[in-house]
Design an enzyme around this catalytic site. Structure first.
Site, PDB file in Angstrom:
ATOM      1  N   ASN A 158       0.833  -1.204   0.000  1.00  0.00           N
ATOM      2  CA  ASN A 158       0.000   0.000   0.000  1.00  0.00           C
ATOM      3  C   ASN A 158       0.867   1.253   0.000  1.00  0.00           C
ATOM      4  O   ASN A 158       1.952   1.253   0.561  1.00  0.00           O
ATOM      5  CB  ASN A 158      -0.903   0.013   1.243  1.00  0.00           C
ATOM      6  CG  ASN A 158      -2.041  -0.985   1.131  1.00  0.00           C
ATOM      7  OD1 ASN A 158      -2.535  -1.257   0.050  1.00  0.00           O
ATOM      8  ND2 ASN A 158      -2.453  -1.540   2.261  1.00  0.00           N
ATOM      9  N   CYS A 180      -5.788  -7.371  -3.116  1.00  0.00           N
ATOM     10  CA  CYS A 180      -6.277  -6.897  -1.825  1.00  0.00           C
ATOM     11  C   CYS A 180      -7.413  -7.809  -1.378  1.00  0.00           C
ATOM     12  O   CYS A 180      -8.257  -8.197  -2.183  1.00  0.00           O
ATOM     13  CB  CYS A 180      -6.763  -5.454  -1.934  1.00  0.00           C
ATOM     14  SG  CYS A 180      -7.390  -4.761  -0.389  1.00  0.00           S
ATOM     15  N   HIS A 181      -7.453  -8.139  -0.084  1.00  0.00           N
ATOM     16  CA  HIS A 181      -8.449  -9.094   0.409  1.00  0.00           C
ATOM     17  C   HIS A 181      -9.677  -8.433   1.017  1.00  0.00           C
ATOM     18  O   HIS A 181     -10.503  -9.118   1.613  1.00  0.00           O
ATOM     19  CB  HIS A 181      -7.812 -10.035   1.429  1.00  0.00           C
ATOM     20  CG  HIS A 181      -7.106  -9.332   2.545  1.00  0.00           C
ATOM     21  ND1 HIS A 181      -5.946  -9.805   3.108  1.00  0.00           N
ATOM     22  CD2 HIS A 181      -7.382  -8.179   3.197  1.00  0.00           C
ATOM     23  CE1 HIS A 181      -5.552  -8.987   4.067  1.00  0.00           C
ATOM     24  NE2 HIS A 181      -6.408  -8.007   4.142  1.00  0.00           N
ATOM     25  N   HIS A 217      -9.688  -0.104  -1.553  1.00  0.00           N
ATOM     26  CA  HIS A 217     -10.114   0.316  -0.205  1.00  0.00           C
ATOM     27  C   HIS A 217     -11.362   1.200  -0.224  1.00  0.00           C
ATOM     28  O   HIS A 217     -11.831   1.615   0.833  1.00  0.00           O
ATOM     29  CB  HIS A 217      -8.982   1.009   0.563  1.00  0.00           C
ATOM     30  CG  HIS A 217      -7.869   0.079   0.928  1.00  0.00           C
ATOM     31  ND1 HIS A 217      -6.589   0.526   1.202  1.00  0.00           N
ATOM     32  CD2 HIS A 217      -7.834  -1.282   1.038  1.00  0.00           C
ATOM     33  CE1 HIS A 217      -5.812  -0.509   1.480  1.00  0.00           C
ATOM     34  NE2 HIS A 217      -6.546  -1.620   1.383  1.00  0.00           N
TER      35      HIS A 217
END
Length: 464
Positions: A158, A180-181, A217
């Site tokens: 990130n 990304c999880h 995000h």
């Protein structure tokens, strides 16, 4: 280079940049030895060479654990070029600078009433972290170009969007994507909602079919289904049930949980506002919204039942992970195969032609989101198959969300230009325009200059 024999990939070469990682690297090791149709070599490169050397020992121990069904050789590389030479896959998992710099990113803005729950993606902390991280990513992109131009590059670092954007700017022909999880966690929450509302048990997150759309995000779901169930209807009932109290998993808490806690109330509030399912954790989602919504002050954060992850915790956790590394190396504790739920190994398998899959990734916009700029890095589903990542058409950003998302995309595009030019004045314009930076222009300038000063050791290339 990898070869396929009897539907198994042998001699797979993985370069791990940030190979001293005390978290992501161990997770990869666990997933690799649990994968029966791949084997090969992992080259570890880290500026902290002793940490990479420890990971070599730990990686070799994973080969012998109960449940291991493949074997991987581990090597420590002296240079980045040595690690990358002839690689099939490159994994990027680096910490840009130290937690001292991150402490400034997250906590210096608090002196001006600006609170950040993570501080690594957008807002004041995200901008300054990008300034020091992206030149490092450029260096990796150039090295990929010179040593393994056909390798697939998987980024976990990130700020995700800025890192992937930098990879393509530095080496336009690169084959890269960001993992990304956060969407995975939302799929699990939807499975939980289905059990809570209708008693449907045992649904795996992969069985929850979703259409993610947005930016890392700050990703949203415009559709979600499980078999005959429209999960939007299920989620609406779930939100109505838990909006005031929040939803918490029934589990035994440990000392670290207070820094990661969430009750999904931010996610639920955003659903009530926009009618679309926000598909990231509350700590991340809150940072993309106007600063007085969820991050006005620590009291407001507590009311919304999530957490500011203080950097003091991260420093303490690093000490614990270093101790765990020492214990793994010495044999005081033994590694165990623990399924991570990450898609990295399955993505590699698909790219090698061992299967096909669809999952969410961060890649440049080729039109999969038609009302965002081409070339901007977006997060949607993509199809993974032999040597190909093909974005799935996600559709337009819903109108009610467009202004918020387009504003952030504009900031990210402008910040990429500022970094490419090493121009701090252009970077400040992005910094001052963030929805989180709720102070006068003069104070924003003072804060920016202080934060730059605090991380100046990593910003020597920049000019005002």
């Amino acid at each position: 280079m990898a070869v396929i024999v009897n539907k198994k990939a042998k001699d797979v070469n993985i370069a791990y940049v940030g190979g001293g990682s005390r978290g992501w690297a161990w997770a990869l090791m666990s997933d690799l030895v649990a994968c029966e149709d791949m084997s090969g070599t992992v080259r570890l490169y880290d500026i902290d060479k002793p940490a990479a050397e420890s990971n070599k020992i730990i990686g070799e121990k994973f080969n012998a654990v109960k449940g291991a069904v493949s074997h991987w050789n581990y090597q420590v590389s002296n240079t980045l070029s040595e690690a990358l030479k002839g690689a099939d896959f490159v994994i990027i998992s680096i910490q840009p600078a130290t937690f001292d710099e991150m402490e400034s990113d997250v906590h210096e803005p608090e002196k001006y009433g600006i609170y950040q729950s993570v501080g690594d993606t957008v807002g004041a902390g995200g901008v300054v972290r990008s300034l020091r991280c992206c030149p490092m990513i450029e260096e990796i992109a150039f090295a990929v170009r010179d040593n393994c131009p056909n390798a697939w590059v998987i980024n976990y670092t990130n700020p995700m969007t800025m890192c992937v954007k930098t990879l393509y700017r530095a080496f336009p022909e690169i084959k890269a994507f960001g993992c990304c999880h956060e969407v995975f966690a939302t799929q699990k929450l939807l499975a939980t909602a289905l059990e809570d509302i209708y008693g449907v048990k045992g649904v795996k997150r992969e069985e929850v079919k979703v259409n993610p759309i947005g930016i890392n995000h700050f990703t949203w779901l415009t559709s979600a289904r499980y078999n005959e169930y429209d999960l939007f209807e299920v989620y609406k009932k779930f939100v109505d049930k838990y909006y005031e109290s929040g939803y918490k998993e029934d589990k035994e808490e440990n000392w670290a949980d207070r820094y990661w806690k969430r009750a999904e109330r931010v996610k639920m509030d955003l659903f009530k506002r926009y009618g679309v399912i926000a598909a990231a954790g509350d700590r991340h989602l809150s940072e993309f919204c106007p600063g007085n919504w969820y991050l006005k002050d620590r009291k407001t954060v507590d009311e919304w039942m999530f957490a500011i992850t203080d950097v003091a915790y991260r420093k303490e956790d690093l000490k614990n992970r270093k101790k765990k590394s020492e214990d793994l190396v010495s044999g005081a504790i033994q590694p165990e195969i623990t399924p991570t739920g990450e898609d990295g190994v399955n993505q590699m398998r698909a790219l090698l032609g061992l299967h096909e899959m669809i999952t969410n990734v961060n890649i440049p916009n080729e039109g999969q989101i038609p009302n965002l700029p081409l070339g901007a890095v977006v997060e949607t589903n993509a199809i993974f198959r032999t040597d190909e990542v093909k974005p799935v058409f996600a559709g337009a950003i819903p109108k009610q969300l467009y202004a918020m998302i387009a504003h952030i995309v504009g900031e990210q595009e402008a910040l990429d230009e500022a970094i490419a030019e090493r121009n701090l004045d252009k970077a400040f314009a992005v910094f001052a325009g963030s929805p989180q930076v709720r102070c006068s222009l003069a104070d924003a300038r003072k804060l920016f200059d202080t934060m730059v000063e605090n991380t100046k050791e990593y910003l020597k290339e920049y000019e005002v």
